[in-house]
Design a protein around this motif. Structure first.
Motif, PDB file in Angstrom:
ATOM      1  N   GLN A 177      67.026  50.821  65.465  1.00 44.55           N
ATOM      2  CA  GLN A 177      66.716  49.963  64.323  1.00 44.55           C
ATOM      3  C   GLN A 177      68.005  49.627  63.584  1.00 44.55           C
ATOM      4  O   GLN A 177      68.749  50.512  63.163  1.00 44.55           O
ATOM      5  CB  GLN A 177      65.738  50.661  63.374  1.00 44.55           C
ATOM      6  N   CYS A 178      68.301  48.339  63.412  1.00 47.92           N
ATOM      7  CA  CYS A 178      69.518  47.908  62.739  1.00 47.92           C
ATOM      8  C   CYS A 178      69.315  48.001  61.228  1.00 47.92           C
ATOM      9  O   CYS A 178      68.441  47.342  60.663  1.00 47.92           O
ATOM     10  CB  CYS A 178      69.867  46.482  63.143  1.00 47.92           C
ATOM     11  N   VAL A 179      70.138  48.818  60.575  1.00 51.33           N
ATOM     12  CA  VAL A 179      70.015  49.006  59.132  1.00 51.33           C
ATOM     13  C   VAL A 179      71.176  48.370  58.382  1.00 51.33           C
ATOM     14  O   VAL A 179      71.156  48.312  57.153  1.00 51.33           O
ATOM     15  CB  VAL A 179      69.920  50.503  58.785  1.00 51.33           C
ATOM     16  N   GLU A 180      72.184  47.904  59.098  1.00 52.78           N
ATOM     17  CA  GLU A 180      73.315  47.257  58.440  1.00 52.78           C
ATOM     18  C   GLU A 180      74.027  46.360  59.439  1.00 52.78           C
ATOM     19  O   GLU A 180      74.235  46.738  60.592  1.00 52.78           O
ATOM     20  CB  GLU A 180      74.298  48.289  57.878  1.00 52.78           C
ATOM     21  N   GLU A 181      74.385  45.170  59.001  1.00 58.80           N
ATOM     22  CA  GLU A 181      75.160  44.236  59.808  1.00 58.80           C
ATOM     23  C   GLU A 181      76.060  43.435  58.876  1.00 58.80           C
ATOM     24  O   GLU A 181      75.588  42.706  58.014  1.00 58.80           O
ATOM     25  CB  GLU A 181      74.262  43.298  60.614  1.00 58.80           C
TER      26      GLU A 181
END
Length: 512
Positions: free
Chosen positions: A231-235
């Motif tokens: 799960q991407c939590v920061e980009e």
């Protein structure tokens, strides 16, 4: 948080794992003979196993080499890299710009000294000497006015790929953190984690940090993925890679680097086995094996003798003779140890075994030999560690508004790095110039006039690793020359007036 497509990231991560996989067994063996607690296969909770380590030559060689590289490349008491104006523009630079540049350099090294940089870089250099690859991450502080965090990335957490110019561009860091840390750092995108972070704050969660450049982008993309489902939590976009990856040496076509420890593994294996044999031989020599008389029948084919065993036979107590010959053992292990020291550069760094002191001439000669032998590796460390590290740090300080933007204009300013290679080359050049000057001085004053001694002295100070803070600016030197000339002129005029004044006898009138 917007939907993040992880397919491309997963494919890059798979390629990065394949690039490291072919080196993992040898890297693990290199750690096993030097620092088992940092083995690539060892988890944080597992126990350190040193029971198979019998010879410490490689361990001592790694410590000496890392300490020497630290003292020569990044000494804490010297400004080992700085921003400076290009040579063709120094004469036209305004004094206020020079002052801003000096303040910027002091700010950069204050950040390095006040933070944990030197601890992190020593750990990363240790990985580089053992495994061939080291890594440092520059993390922005969680507090607004906090210090930049320098962190050495362990080899077991690191995966990376290079671009067409063989520059490290794609980096992955796979590690675990507690739910408390994950919630405090990324809770703004994971509000559902609040309950679990309070009830089970020490529960571990898998984190994958990724840095890569997307097609058509100039900046790098930094993303953080949590859990098995990634799960991407920061980009975010960043102008520089927060991970600085450097290699001690490299084989063409390979991604991961080579190391002196991995190159000397054949000698390390033999020395370790021979040291083990010496201990076995000492056990047999000290305790021995004995045979005594007995009426019982002994099946010798099923016996396995150990030091100190008593064998019952129909004869008086007598020692069992051994056919083995250990006379070549010590010579063998010393040959292997000498090869290990040579491949880890300890033969040029340490004084001879029969002497604990060295003269200044011997120290200088050994340092020159060390510079010569480590030249290609020192140049790679300069290009892959020192320059990217300073550029990344300056950019992060610019983003925070601590360093002005114009100091990174490549057309006006440049990064100067005093690496081991540059120091060695500079000392050779200085020695050559002084020898030539001594030869020319024997031809008389007219020959000396052919050399600008002031420029030679300034070049020796600059190339001889003199701290730039104590070298006077050219304008200041000219002003001092003018002041000295004026003082000499005033003293000359005063002396002339003194000589022209009549003495007391001359002033007295003639007597009648």
């Amino acid at each position: 948080m917007k939907t993040y497509d992880t397919n491309y990231t997963k494919s890059l991560f798979k390629k990065a794992k394949e690039a490291r996989q072919k080196h993992e067994e040898e890297i693990s063996e290199a750690y096993g003979f030097t620092y088992p607690q940092r083995d690539i296969w060892r988890s944080q909770e597992s126990n350190t196993d040193r029971t198979k380590l019998y010879d410490m030559t490689a361990v001592d060689g790694v410590q000496n080499l890392v300490s020497t590289i630290l003292n020569l490349l990044i000494p804490q008491n010297q400004q080992w890299a700085y921003l400076d104006a290009r040579e063709e523009l120094k004469k036209t630079m305004a004094p206020d710009v020079r002052q801003i540049l000096d303040i910027t350099n002091k700010t950069i090294f204050k950040t390095l000294r006040d933070g944990n940089f030197y601890v992190a870089v020593s750990e990363a250099l240790q990985d580089c000497v053992i495994a061939g690859t080291g890594a440092i991450a520059l993390y922005d502080p969680m507090q607004e006015n906090g210090q930049i965090d320098f962190m050495a990335i362990p080899t077991n957490q690191l995966y990376f790929l290079t671009n067409y110019k063989d520059e490290v561009e794609t980096v992955f860091r796979e590690h675990e953190q507690t739910t408390q840390f994950v919630y405090e750092r990324y809770g703004y995108n994971m509000p559902h984690l609040e309950k679990e972070a309070k009830e089970q704050p020490e529960k571990k969660m898998k984190i994958l940090e990724c840095v890569h450049r997307k097609t058509g982008d100039k900046d790098m993309t930094y993303s953080v993925h949590i859990g098995k489902d990634m799960q991407c939590v920061e980009e975010t976009y960043t102008p520089v890679n927060p991970f600085v990856i450097f290699r001690f040496g490299k084989t063409l076509g390979e991604v991961w680097g080579e190391s002196p420890v991995r190159s000397s593994l054949p000698h390390i294996r033999v020395a370790n086995e021979v040291a083990k044999l010496i201990l076995t031989q000492a056990s047999w020599a000290g305790l021995g094996a004995w045979q005594v008389s007995s009426d019982t029948t002994v099946n010798y084919s099923n016996m396995k003798l150990s030091p100190g065993d008593v064998v019952t036979v129909d004869s008086p107590l007598t020692p069992i003779p051994f056919a083995g010959n250990f006379s070549l053992t010590m010579a063998t292990v010393e040959d292997q140890r000498e090869s290990i020291r040579r491949m880890l550069y300890s033969d040029t760094l340490l004084p001879p075994a029969q002497s604990n002191t060295m003269t200044a001439t011997e120290v200088q000669a050994r340092q020159a030999e060390f510079f010569r032998r480590i030249g290609p590796h020192g140049l790679r460390l300069e290009n892959e560690l020192l320059r990217p590290l300073i550029k990344t740090l300056v950019t992060k300080l610019q983003i925070r508004g601590i360093v002005p933007q114009f100091v990174t204009d490549e057309g006006t300013f440049t990064y100067v790095v005093n690496s081991a290679v540059r120091k060695g080359t500079a000392m050779q050049t200085i020695t050559r110039d002084l020898q030539l000057l001594q030869m020319v001085s024997q031809l008389g004053p007219d020959a000396i006039m052919q050399v600008d001694v002031a420029k030679l002295a300034r070049n020796i100070l600059r190339e001889g690793d003199m701290s730039p803070d104590v070298i006077r600016d050219l304008r200041e030197v000219e002003q001092m020359k003018q002041q000295m000339a004026q003082q000499q002129q005033i003293q000359g005029m005063a002396q002339q007036l003194t000589n022209e004044q009549p003495t007391d006898e001359e002033q007295q009138p003639p007597q009648a």
